[in-house]
Design a protein around this motif. Structure first.
Motif, mmCIF file in Angstrom:
data_model
loop_
_atom_site.group_PDB
_atom_site.id
_atom_site.type_symbol
_atom_site.label_atom_id
_atom_site.label_comp_id
_atom_site.label_asym_id
_atom_site.label_seq_id
_atom_site.Cartn_x
_atom_site.Cartn_y
_atom_site.Cartn_z
ATOM 1 N N PRO A 44 0.797 -1.228 0.000
ATOM 2 C CA PRO A 44 0.000 0.000 0.000
ATOM 3 C C PRO A 44 0.835 1.287 0.000
ATOM 4 C CG PRO A 44 -1.015 -1.593 1.460
ATOM 5 C CD PRO A 44 0.303 -2.185 1.032
ATOM 6 N N MET A 45 2.123 1.196 0.346
ATOM 7 C CA MET A 45 2.947 2.406 0.386
ATOM 8 C C MET A 45 3.666 2.683 -0.928
ATOM 9 S SD MET A 45 2.253 3.622 3.273
ATOM 10 C CE MET A 45 3.379 5.009 3.194
ATOM 11 N N LEU A 46 3.572 1.780 -1.896
ATOM 12 C CA LEU A 46 4.356 1.931 -3.111
ATOM 13 C C LEU A 46 4.049 3.232 -3.854
ATOM 14 C CD1 LEU A 46 4.227 -1.740 -4.465
ATOM 15 C CD2 LEU A 46 6.268 -0.519 -3.692
ATOM 16 N N ASN A 47 2.765 3.559 -4.005
ATOM 17 C CA ASN A 47 2.416 4.773 -4.737
ATOM 18 C C ASN A 47 2.769 6.038 -3.959
ATOM 19 O OD1 ASN A 47 1.127 4.258 -7.445
ATOM 20 N ND2 ASN A 47 -0.043 2.816 -6.181
ATOM 21 N N TYR A 48 2.734 5.953 -2.622
ATOM 22 C CA TYR A 48 3.181 7.105 -1.823
ATOM 23 C C TYR A 48 4.679 7.331 -2.024
ATOM 24 C CZ TYR A 48 -1.348 7.000 0.525
ATOM 25 O OH TYR A 48 -2.692 7.030 0.790
ATOM 26 N N ALA A 50 6.370 6.509 -4.758
ATOM 27 C CA ALA A 50 6.537 7.067 -6.100
ATOM 28 C C ALA A 50 6.165 8.540 -6.137
ATOM 29 C CB ALA A 50 5.688 6.286 -7.102
ATOM 30 N N GLY A 51 5.175 8.928 -5.321
ATOM 31 C CA GLY A 51 4.743 10.323 -5.271
ATOM 32 C C GLY A 51 5.604 11.208 -4.389
ATOM 33 N N GLY A 52 6.678 10.637 -3.840
ATOM 34 C CA GLY A 52 7.621 11.418 -3.048
ATOM 35 C C GLY A 52 7.203 11.650 -1.614
ATOM 36 N N GLN A 53 6.219 10.891 -1.114
ATOM 37 C CA GLN A 53 5.710 11.124 0.235
ATOM 38 C C GLN A 53 6.091 10.012 1.211
ATOM 39 O OE1 GLN A 53 3.995 14.060 1.142
ATOM 40 N NE2 GLN A 53 4.908 14.542 -0.842
ATOM 41 N N ALA A 54 6.905 9.062 0.800
ATOM 42 C CA ALA A 54 7.311 7.979 1.691
ATOM 43 C C ALA A 54 8.650 7.432 1.231
ATOM 44 C CB ALA A 54 6.268 6.862 1.705
ATOM 45 N N ASP A 55 9.419 6.946 2.201
ATOM 46 C CA ASP A 55 10.669 6.259 1.911
ATOM 47 C C ASP A 55 10.365 4.767 1.946
ATOM 48 O OD1 ASP A 55 13.159 5.157 1.728
ATOM 49 O OD2 ASP A 55 13.962 6.084 3.547
ATOM 50 N N MET A 56 10.379 4.121 0.792
ATOM 51 C CA MET A 56 9.947 2.725 0.720
ATOM 52 C C MET A 56 10.791 1.816 1.595
ATOM 53 S SD MET A 56 7.400 1.271 -0.564
ATOM 54 C CE MET A 56 6.930 -0.346 0.028
ATOM 55 N N ALA A 57 12.032 2.185 1.838
ATOM 56 C CA ALA A 57 12.888 1.341 2.669
ATOM 57 C C ALA A 57 12.310 1.153 4.065
ATOM 58 C CB ALA A 57 14.293 1.942 2.744
ATOM 59 N N ARG A 58 11.511 2.118 4.539
ATOM 60 C CA ARG A 58 10.895 1.998 5.872
ATOM 61 C C ARG A 58 9.824 0.922 5.897
ATOM 62 N NH1 ARG A 58 8.266 7.185 7.799
ATOM 63 N NH2 ARG A 58 7.878 5.830 9.596
ATOM 64 N N SER A 160 -6.071 -6.410 -11.959
ATOM 65 C CA SER A 160 -4.952 -5.557 -11.575
ATOM 66 C C SER A 160 -4.774 -5.626 -10.077
ATOM 67 C CB SER A 160 -5.200 -4.100 -11.995
ATOM 68 O OG SER A 160 -6.269 -3.551 -11.251
ATOM 69 N N SER A 161 -3.605 -5.201 -9.625
ATOM 70 C CA SER A 161 -3.355 -5.117 -8.189
ATOM 71 C C SER A 161 -3.747 -3.715 -7.729
ATOM 72 C CB SER A 161 -1.870 -5.390 -7.883
ATOM 73 O OG SER A 161 -1.517 -6.697 -8.259
ATOM 74 N N CYS A 162 -5.025 -3.540 -7.380
ATOM 75 C CA CYS A 162 -5.536 -2.237 -6.941
ATOM 76 C C CYS A 162 -5.187 -1.163 -7.967
ATOM 77 C CB CYS A 162 -4.990 -1.880 -5.566
ATOM 78 S SG CYS A 162 -5.390 -3.077 -4.281
ATOM 79 N N GLY A 163 -5.602 -1.402 -9.214
ATOM 80 C CA GLY A 163 -5.180 -0.538 -10.304
ATOM 81 C C GLY A 163 -5.508 0.921 -10.113
ATOM 82 N N GLY A 164 -6.648 1.220 -9.476
ATOM 83 C CA GLY A 164 -7.032 2.610 -9.284
ATOM 84 C C GLY A 164 -6.103 3.397 -8.389
ATOM 85 N N THR A 165 -5.270 2.703 -7.610
ATOM 86 C CA THR A 165 -4.381 3.424 -6.692
ATOM 87 C C THR A 165 -3.230 4.116 -7.407
ATOM 88 O OG1 THR A 165 -3.078 1.427 -6.201
ATOM 89 C CG2 THR A 165 -4.972 1.911 -4.778
ATOM 90 N N VAL A 166 -3.077 3.898 -8.717
ATOM 91 C CA VAL A 166 -2.072 4.679 -9.445
ATOM 92 C C VAL A 166 -2.386 6.165 -9.345
ATOM 93 C CG1 VAL A 166 -1.585 2.803 -11.051
ATOM 94 C CG2 VAL A 166 -3.266 4.537 -11.671
ATOM 95 N N LEU A 167 -3.671 6.489 -9.101
ATOM 96 C CA LEU A 167 -4.057 7.889 -8.979
ATOM 97 C C LEU A 167 -3.393 8.557 -7.786
ATOM 98 C CD1 LEU A 167 -7.853 7.553 -9.807
ATOM 99 C CD2 LEU A 167 -6.040 8.392 -11.306
ATOM 100 N N LYS A 168 -3.047 7.777 -6.754
ATOM 101 C CA LYS A 168 -2.341 8.353 -5.603
ATOM 102 C C LYS A 168 -1.036 8.994 -6.064
ATOM 103 C CE LYS A 168 -3.987 4.940 -2.210
ATOM 104 N NZ LYS A 168 -3.565 3.926 -1.219
ATOM 105 N N ALA A 169 -0.240 8.231 -6.790
ATOM 106 C CA ALA A 169 1.047 8.763 -7.246
ATOM 107 C C ALA A 169 0.855 9.950 -8.173
ATOM 108 C CB ALA A 169 1.846 7.662 -7.945
ATOM 109 N N LEU A 170 -0.139 9.863 -9.072
ATOM 110 C CA LEU A 170 -0.368 10.955 -10.017
ATOM 111 C C LEU A 170 -0.802 12.222 -9.297
ATOM 112 C CD1 LEU A 170 -0.532 11.916 -12.952
ATOM 113 C CD2 LEU A 170 -2.909 11.116 -12.986
ATOM 114 N N PHE A 171 -1.754 12.106 -8.370
ATOM 115 C CA PHE A 171 -2.231 13.290 -7.653
ATOM 116 C C PHE A 171 -1.139 13.877 -6.759
ATOM 117 C CE2 PHE A 171 -6.948 11.764 -7.816
ATOM 118 C CZ PHE A 171 -6.999 12.131 -9.152
ATOM 119 N N LEU A 172 -0.348 13.017 -6.115
ATOM 120 C CA LEU A 172 0.755 13.520 -5.291
ATOM 121 C C LEU A 172 1.776 14.263 -6.150
ATOM 122 C CD1 LEU A 172 1.275 10.478 -2.889
ATOM 123 C CD2 LEU A 172 0.563 12.776 -2.215
#
Length: 286
Positions: A44-48, A50-58, A160-172
């Motif tokens: 669930p954090m992947l798009n965040y 990509a949108g610059g709002q999370a460090d995936m390593a965490r 898809s794997s929650c395909g609509g959540t790509v909008l998170k990255a786009l909106f961010l």
């Protein structure tokens, strides 16, 4: 040598790990999880990220650290299943027996479904956080967009794997471009296979407001057919061509791992998903 399990779970994502923990609490016998990934990502954090709002390593852990106590990890991918004999074979040739089999291996990119996409990923012109190993590339792709650029993103069609959540990255990303003062000069396009943005009555009005606020041009009822990173072009199944594209946030078409169809466990769909009774989630034959 054959290992024998009461329940074999194929896939160590959130579904497989959560189910294994529940089965152990209910003392359902010897439970094993087969998954060759060495790293577990909280998707669930992947798009965040990509949108610059999370460090995936965490939000990454060694796979061994998330396997529930009392559950055995088979650090290998399943590549074949014999449902009649109740055995599975892994990439290293290990044969695993089971009384019950649970399939939750996740979906894998079907690179051949969109011409040129794999090459575009390799070139860094296209990326998506929905391909987890490309999350850093997706973040870099969106962060280097500049005034005057054209950006194309897509909502992938089902499955898809929650395909609509790509909008998170786009909106961010749009919000970031807005803060930088360049959003009015970024030409943003969204390709969606639906008549509206996601065809979800409860959320589409809010999504439409966000799309209007960010000035996103929506291509409804369309899918990405091909991309050309050298020509900087995205081709839709409607015949439309979006040219002079600086960044393509394109999520690939996905399908089930091929062993499911090879084992005769798939439904009739092109993506080879496991057949299941919708009321019980049991396979209709096995």
């Amino acid at each position: 040598m054959t290992e024998q399990y009461d329940i074999l779970i194929v896939g160590g994502g959130n579904a497989g790990v959560s189910l294994a923990a529940a089965l152990r609490r209910k003392r359902q016998g010897r439970v094993g999880i087969a998954d060759g990934q060495q790293l577990h990502r909280y998707r669930p954090m992947l798009n965040y990220a990509a949108g610059g709002q999370a460090d995936m390593a965490r939000f990454e852990r060694p796979m061994r650290a998330v396997i529930p106590d009392g559950v055995e990890w088979i650090p290998d991918h399943v590549v074949a299943v014999d449902a009649e004999e109740r055995t599975a074979v892994t990439t290293t040739g290990l044969t695993v027996g089971f009384r019950h089999l649970v399939l939750c291996p996740g979906l894998t990119p079907w690179w051949g479904a969109i011409d040129g996409l794999r090459e575009a990923y390799a070139a860094g012109w296209a990326a998506s956080a929905h391909v987890p190993e490309h999350v850093d590339a997706a973040r870099a792709l969106l962060s280097r967009v500049a005034a005057g650029d054209r950006v194309v993103a897509n909502v992938p069609a089902e499955p898809s794997s929650c395909g609509g959540t790509v909008l998170k990255a786009l909106f961010l990303a749009c919000a970031a471009w807005e803060r930088e003062g360049i959003l009015p000069d970024v030409d943003v396009h969204l390709v969606t296979p639906y008549g509206r943005i996601l065809d979800r009555q409860t959320i589409d009005p809010a999504l439409a407001e966000a799309v209007a606020r960010y000035g996103i041009h929506v291509h409804s009822g369309a899918e990405v057919n091909a991309v050309d990173h050298e020509a900087r072009e995205v081709v839709l199944n409607t015949g439309e061509r979006i040219t002079d594209v600086a960044a393509a946030y394109i999520t690939p078409v996905v399908r089930a791992p091929e062993f499911i169809a090879e084992a005769g466990l798939a439904d009739d769909g092109e993506a080879g998903l496991a057949a299941a009774d919708p009321a019980t989630l049991r396979h209709p034959v096995h």
